[in-house]
Design an enzyme around this catalytic site. Structure first.
Site, PDB file in Angstrom:
ATOM      1  N   HIS A   1      62.246  51.222 -28.365  1.00 43.41           N
ATOM      2  CA  HIS A   1      61.257  52.105 -28.980  1.00 43.41           C
ATOM      3  C   HIS A   1      59.870  51.904 -28.348  1.00 43.41           C
ATOM      4  CE1 HIS A   1      63.587  53.231 -32.877  1.00 43.41           C
ATOM      5  NE2 HIS A   1      64.253  53.476 -31.763  1.00 43.41           N
TER       6      HIS A   1
ATOM      7  N   GLU B   1      57.016  51.335 -29.668  1.00 48.29           N
ATOM      8  CA  GLU B   1      56.257  50.210 -30.226  1.00 48.29           C
ATOM      9  C   GLU B   1      56.707  48.905 -29.575  1.00 48.29           C
ATOM     10  OE1 GLU B   1      57.918  52.634 -31.746  1.00 48.29           O
ATOM     11  OE2 GLU B   1      57.274  52.926 -33.812  1.00 48.29           O
TER      12      GLU B   1
ATOM     13  N   CYS C   1      60.008  52.288 -37.102  1.00 48.16           N
ATOM     14  CA  CYS C   1      61.264  51.987 -37.814  1.00 48.16           C
ATOM     15  C   CYS C   1      61.240  50.525 -38.283  1.00 48.16           C
ATOM     16  CB  CYS C   1      62.455  52.240 -36.887  1.00 48.16           C
ATOM     17  SG  CYS C   1      62.593  50.994 -35.602  1.00 48.16           S
TER      18      CYS C   1
ATOM     19  N   CYS D   1      61.056  47.892 -35.399  1.00 47.29           N
ATOM     20  CA  CYS D   1      59.714  47.786 -34.808  1.00 47.29           C
ATOM     21  C   CYS D   1      58.741  47.155 -35.797  1.00 47.29           C
ATOM     22  CB  CYS D   1      59.217  49.147 -34.340  1.00 47.29           C
ATOM     23  SG  CYS D   1      60.133  49.728 -32.909  1.00 47.29           S
TER      24      CYS D   1
HETATM   25  N1  LIG Z   1      58.605  55.163 -34.239  1.00 46.96           N
HETATM   26  C1  LIG Z   1      59.553  55.545 -33.341  1.00 46.96           C
HETATM   27  C2  LIG Z   1      60.578  56.376 -33.710  1.00 46.96           C
HETATM   28  C3  LIG Z   1      61.508  56.725 -32.767  1.00 46.96           C
HETATM   29  N2  LIG Z   1      61.409  56.252 -31.511  1.00 46.96           N
HETATM   30  C4  LIG Z   1      62.381  56.698 -30.475  1.00 46.96           C
HETATM   31  C5  LIG Z   1      63.673  56.081 -30.327  1.00 46.96           C
HETATM   32  C6  LIG Z   1      64.597  57.188 -29.833  1.00 46.96           C
HETATM   33  O1  LIG Z   1      64.455  57.382 -28.445  1.00 46.96           O
HETATM   34  C7  LIG Z   1      64.066  58.314 -30.564  1.00 46.96           C
HETATM   35  C8  LIG Z   1      64.748  58.569 -31.887  1.00 46.96           C
HETATM   36  O2  LIG Z   1      65.712  59.466 -31.628  1.00 46.96           O
HETATM   37  P1  LIG Z   1      65.900  60.826 -32.468  1.00 46.96           P
HETATM   38  O3  LIG Z   1      66.847  60.519 -33.567  1.00 46.96           O
HETATM   39  O4  LIG Z   1      64.556  61.257 -32.985  1.00 46.96           O
HETATM   40  O5  LIG Z   1      66.443  61.808 -31.478  1.00 46.96           O
HETATM   41  O6  LIG Z   1      62.701  58.052 -30.724  1.00 46.96           O
HETATM   42  C9  LIG Z   1      60.378  55.440 -31.156  1.00 46.96           C
HETATM   43  O7  LIG Z   1      60.256  55.040 -29.983  1.00 46.96           O
HETATM   44  N3  LIG Z   1      59.475  55.100 -32.094  1.00 46.96           N
HETATM   45 ZN   LIG Z   2      61.427  51.364 -33.762  1.00 52.76          ZN
END
Ligand SMILES: Nc1ccn([C@H]2C[C@H](O)[C@@H](COP(=O)(O)O)O2)c(=O)n1
Ligand SMILES: [Zn+2]
Length: 214
Positions: free
Chosen positions: A123, A125, A149, A152
């Site tokens: 992610h 973060e 999430c 993170c």
């Molecule tokens: N705070 C966040 C939330 C999500 N991500 C990233 C991780 C995945 O690449 C994507 C989540 O996939 P989705 O279900 O939205 O297609 O987003 C992150 O880096 N930081």
């Molecule tokens: Zn995360």
């Protein structure tokens, strides 16, 4: 004087009047142009007022780094700043170093967990924390596009980050977001939703008058 002669004099008088009033309109326009020029010159001697404020700037850096993400569905960026408003870490979501993003899956709908991205993607973060260019992140702020999430959140807490500024909370009803909020609140991390002052921040290379050929 004949009627003809008097009509002629009247016509000449009217035409003179018209010319004079045109001259005065032109003079008014040129006065306005001059005063605009003077105002522009005065503006160049004063500090700019429409510069980006720190939060706008840091969130824009987070959004710019999200543009590096290869995730076809969700691109997230994060930017960590210290108490002196220095950027100490930037990241976006992507596959781990050395793990080919040509080979690992980017999809998310397979019934086989190993064939979905979730098992592999780091992610934004996490990457921003791992990319830190200062000794430690205690007391720092993290700017991120999407609320962090639970995984993170653990990293944020352990790194000593004291504030999370996020743009969207669109997954607020997911258990991972609820767990994240619970932990961040318990650990005393301040959570603040970002309210943008500018609806758009544009970098238009063509607009910049520096003789750049595009
Ligand atoms: N705070 C966040 C939330 C999500 N991500 C990233 C991780 C995945 O690449 C994507 C989540 O996939 P989705 O279900 O939205 O297609 O987003 C992150 O880096 N930081
Ligand atoms: Zn995360």
């Amino acid at each position: 004087m004949s009627a003809n002669e008097s009509d002629k004099i009247l016509d000449e008088k009217n035409s003179l009047h018209e010319s004079l009033s045109k001259l005065s309109v032109n003079k008014d326009e040129s006065d306005i142009n001059d005063s605009n020029k003077a105002a522009n010159l005065r503006d160049l001697e004063k500090k700019r007022e429409d510069y980006l404020e720190w939060p706008e700037y840091f969130m824009a850096v987070a959004f710019l780094s999200a543009m590096r993400s290869k995730d076809p569905c969700t691109q997230v960026g994060a930017c960590i700043t210290d108490s002196n408003n220095r950027i100490v870490g930037v990241g976006y979501n992507g596959m781990p170093i050395g793990c080919s993003d040509e080979i690992l899956p980017w999809g998310k709908t397979s019934s086989k967990p190993l064939e979905n991205k979730y098992m592999y993607v780091c992610h934004a973060e996490m990457n921003a924390i791992m990319n830190k260019n200062s000794a430690d992140l205690r007391g720092c702020k993290l700017y991120v596009a999407l609320f962090p999430c639970n995984e993170c959140a653990k990293l944020i807490i352990q790194a000593g980050i004291k504030e999370v500024v996020y743009m969207s909370d669109k997954h607020k009803s997911k258990p991972s977001t609820e767990a994240s909020k619970m932990m961040l609140n318990m650990a005393g991390v301040k959570l603040q939703q970002f309210v943008p002052k500018n609806s758009k921040i544009v970098i238009d290379f063509k607009e910049i008058d520096w003789n750049i050929s595009i």
